[in-house]
Design a protein around this motif. Structure first.
Motif, PDB file in Angstrom:
ATOM      1  N   ARG A 172       0.845  -1.206   0.000  1.00 33.69           N
ATOM      2  CA  ARG A 172       0.000   0.000   0.000  1.00 33.69           C
ATOM      3  C   ARG A 172       0.877   1.251   0.000  1.00 33.69           C
ATOM      4  O   ARG A 172       0.569   2.233  -0.700  1.00 33.69           O
ATOM      5  CB  ARG A 172      -0.933  -0.010   1.225  1.00 33.69           C
ATOM      6  N   GLU A 173       1.963   1.211   0.744  1.00 26.52           N
ATOM      7  CA  GLU A 173       2.908   2.335   0.719  1.00 26.52           C
ATOM      8  C   GLU A 173       3.607   2.419  -0.641  1.00 26.52           C
ATOM      9  O   GLU A 173       3.910   3.522  -1.118  1.00 26.52           O
ATOM     10  CB  GLU A 173       3.941   2.151   1.828  1.00 26.52           C
ATOM     11  N   THR A 174       3.849   1.263  -1.268  1.00 21.01           N
ATOM     12  CA  THR A 174       4.551   1.228  -2.550  1.00 21.01           C
ATOM     13  C   THR A 174       3.752   1.909  -3.654  1.00 21.01           C
ATOM     14  O   THR A 174       4.334   2.474  -4.590  1.00 21.01           O
ATOM     15  CB  THR A 174       4.834  -0.237  -2.954  1.00 21.01           C
ATOM     16  N   LEU A 175       2.424   1.884  -3.561  1.00 17.77           N
ATOM     17  CA  LEU A 175       1.589   2.491  -4.609  1.00 17.77           C
ATOM     18  C   LEU A 175       1.872   3.979  -4.775  1.00 17.77           C
ATOM     19  O   LEU A 175       1.641   4.538  -5.851  1.00 17.77           O
ATOM     20  CB  LEU A 175       0.108   2.263  -4.305  1.00 17.77           C
ATOM     21  N   ALA A 208       4.979   5.293  -3.927  1.00 14.83           N
ATOM     22  CA  ALA A 208       6.433   5.452  -3.882  1.00 14.83           C
ATOM     23  C   ALA A 208       7.014   5.415  -5.297  1.00 14.83           C
ATOM     24  O   ALA A 208       6.504   4.706  -6.169  1.00 14.83           O
ATOM     25  CB  ALA A 208       7.056   4.335  -3.039  1.00 14.83           C
ATOM     26  N   PRO A 209       8.086   6.182  -5.554  1.00 15.28           N
ATOM     27  CA  PRO A 209       8.713   6.147  -6.885  1.00 15.28           C
ATOM     28  C   PRO A 209       9.343   4.781  -7.141  1.00 15.28           C
ATOM     29  O   PRO A 209      10.042   4.238  -6.292  1.00 15.28           O
ATOM     30  CB  PRO A 209       9.773   7.252  -6.809  1.00 15.28           C
ATOM     31  N   ILE A 210       9.085   4.237  -8.318  1.00 16.90           N
ATOM     32  CA  ILE A 210       9.585   2.917  -8.698  1.00 16.90           C
ATOM     33  C   ILE A 210      10.504   3.072  -9.911  1.00 16.90           C
ATOM     34  O   ILE A 210      10.079   3.614 -10.940  1.00 16.90           O
ATOM     35  CB  ILE A 210       8.431   1.956  -9.060  1.00 16.90           C
ATOM     36  N   PRO A 211      11.780   2.637  -9.826  1.00 16.91           N
ATOM     37  CA  PRO A 211      12.699   2.769 -10.962  1.00 16.91           C
ATOM     38  C   PRO A 211      12.146   2.154 -12.253  1.00 16.91           C
ATOM     39  O   PRO A 211      12.312   2.729 -13.333  1.00 16.91           O
ATOM     40  CB  PRO A 211      13.949   2.016 -10.484  1.00 16.91           C
ATOM     41  N   SER A 229       5.466   6.852  -9.234  1.00 16.50           N
ATOM     42  CA  SER A 229       4.773   5.877  -8.393  1.00 16.50           C
ATOM     43  C   SER A 229       3.745   5.149  -9.257  1.00 16.50           C
ATOM     44  O   SER A 229       3.334   5.665 -10.315  1.00 16.50           O
ATOM     45  CB  SER A 229       4.070   6.580  -7.234  1.00 16.50           C
ATOM     46  N   PRO A 230       3.293   3.966  -8.852  1.00 16.83           N
ATOM     47  CA  PRO A 230       2.256   3.271  -9.629  1.00 16.83           C
ATOM     48  C   PRO A 230       1.005   4.125  -9.815  1.00 16.83           C
ATOM     49  O   PRO A 230       0.410   4.129 -10.907  1.00 16.83           O
ATOM     50  CB  PRO A 230       1.976   2.028  -8.778  1.00 16.83           C
ATOM     51  N   ASN A 231       0.590   4.844  -8.779  1.00 16.68           N
ATOM     52  CA  ASN A 231      -0.608   5.680  -8.904  1.00 16.68           C
ATOM     53  C   ASN A 231      -0.415   6.802  -9.923  1.00 16.68           C
ATOM     54  O   ASN A 231      -1.380   7.226 -10.580  1.00 16.68           O
ATOM     55  CB  ASN A 231      -0.974   6.284  -7.540  1.00 16.68           C
TER      56      ASN A 231
END
Length: 444
Positions: free
Chosen positions: A378-381, A383-386, A392-394
């Motif tokens: 849920r926090e990852t949604l 968060a910036p993802i390389p 972020s996914p959102n």
């Protein structure tokens, strides 16, 4: 037996011309990688293990069935000469193998022991449900496989040669196909049936060129000790003579200048200060030192016995003589257990598994993992993802290109989780993430 190809194989083996052609096609599938890694076909059982040599030969064999030579195609020739002796189902299966190319598929909708859905990643064919009992026992959601899908009556089945492709193998395959077909590597590949039939060896080579380095690197390096001797662990147990006490044996060992006391009941066997430098040898040296001296072994008094551990056969012989000279009047001849490096590692793994077992009740462990993963993802949604270009996914799902990247990212997350050794992680349901991101239609 369903789809029995034994008579077809016998027919080919009895004809020198067609047998030679089969060997040439199989060589196209295997020899580039075997030559690169200096291997023979007979090395594959040891390097890759079973059943891979047979599966790889099957990749070449199925490709051979589709080859059209100037004089004929082997399936057509066989059916003309021997087709009358084959059941109708076999004749149809041989014809389908002749006309069906190998493809790269993405696995979804796995029902273990029953079926799976395969989506074509290199063409425009529609996803198809395949009836399969064996492969579906091990395949996971979003795995990538290379196989031929055969239409059979109102259903679909897979051929005998199936290769599971890692992400690295998929990238290798795409690169190889793009090069051969002169396609820009940034463009999406979409191959025709004719192109796929011609490129069959590239699929097998992509698998081999990525599987062999992993398999070869997993082999234990050659191990030796400082004396250049092969590592072979020896455990010697010297039982006490009747009436002998630990104190009597201890006094004898303390008087021997080659054993250094390491507590009341333990000693370390050390090499002399004047020992030569370790012998150079290929592989790795397994050895330890204390105060600049090589540790040759360890001794311990336990109950009514003296226990000694050394790492080579030669050292076992030497320490046996030293101990018998120092305390032979108190000890019986030793019992020796010998273990290889592999056996030692296996024993340590078993001990580790036993120590970890039953520490937390399974239902509690599953709940803890579930809650942790829920919170983490849920926090990852946000968060910036390389892999999403730093978004972020959102954020990424707001564009068409971004949505495609998020779908790939989710598939990798789910696939990696499904292959985890921890049951709680393996069974984690990512469905809520797909729904949260509005991508449910992409999760078949």
């Amino acid at each position: 037996m369903r789809n029995d190809i034994s008579d077809l194989i016998t027919f080919i083996s009895q004809d020198d011309l067609w047998s030679g052609r089969l060997q040439e096609v199989v060589a196209e599938h295997l020899m580039p990688a075997l030559d690169e890694f200096d291997l023979e076909y007979d090395d594959l059982p040891e390097v890759l293990g079973e059943p891979w040599p047979g599966v790889l030969w099957g990749c070449g064999f199925e490709d051979f069935l589709s080859r059209q030579y100037e004089d004929d195609n082997i399936v057509d020739l066989y059916l003309k000469r021997r087709g009358w002796n084959e059941p109708a189902a076999n004749r149809e299966y041989f014809g389908a193998l002749r006309d069906t190319p190998v493809r790269l598929y993405e696995v979804s909708g796995v029902q273990p022991g029953v079926s799976m859905v395969l989506g074509d990643l290199l063409g425009d064919t529609k996803p198809v449900t395949v009836l399969e009992g064996s492969a579906t026992q091990s395949l996971k959601q979003w795995d990538r496989i290379v196989v031929r899908v055969i239409a059979e009556n109102d259903a679909h089945v897979i051929s005998g040669a199936l290769l599971a492709f890692s992400q690295e193998a998929v990238a290798f395959l795409i690169d190889g196909l793009s090069t051969v077909l002169s396609v820009d590597k940034n463009d999406e590949l979409s191959l025709t049936t004719k192109q796929l039939l011609k490129c069959a060896p590239i699929f097998t080579n992509a698998w081999l060129f990525t599987a062999l380095p992993r398999a070869l690197s997993e082999e234990l390096p050659e191990l030796s000790n400082a004396d250049g001797e092969d590592i072979m662990f020896h455990d010697l147990r010297f039982p006490f003579e009747t009436g002998v006490t630990q104190k009597e044996v201890s006094l004898c060992l303390n008087e021997a200048n080659f054993f250094a006391a390491d507590g009341a009941r333990c000693w370390t066997w050390l090499a002399p200060h004047s020992s030569k430098a370790p012998r150079e040898r290929d592989g790795l040296m397994l050895e330890s030192q204390t105060d600049g001296r090589t540790v040759l072994g360890h001794l311990e008094l336990k109950g009514k016995a003296l226990l000694i551990n050394v790492n080579s056969s030669a050292r076992a012989d030497r320490v046996r003589n030293l101990v018998m000279n120092a305390a032979g009047q108190h000890l019986k001849q030793p019992l020796t257990t010998i273990r290889t490096v592999e056996q030692m590692m296996a024993e340590e793994q078993v001990e580790s598994d036993l120590e970890d077992a039953d520490e937390i009740p399974p239902e509690i462990a599953r709940q803890i993992v579930q809650e942790h993963m829920d919170q983490h993802y849920r926090e990852t949604l946000d968060a910036p993802i390389p892999a999403l270009g730093g978004k972020s996914p959102n954020q990424a799902v707001r564009s068409k290109a971004g949505r495609a990247k998020v779908v790939d990212w989710l598939k990798k997350l789910e696939n990696n989780s499904a292959k985890h050794r921890n049951d709680a992680i393996e069974e984690y349901d990512f469905g809520w993430m797909w729904a949260e991101l509005g991508l449910q239609e992409h999760r078949k």
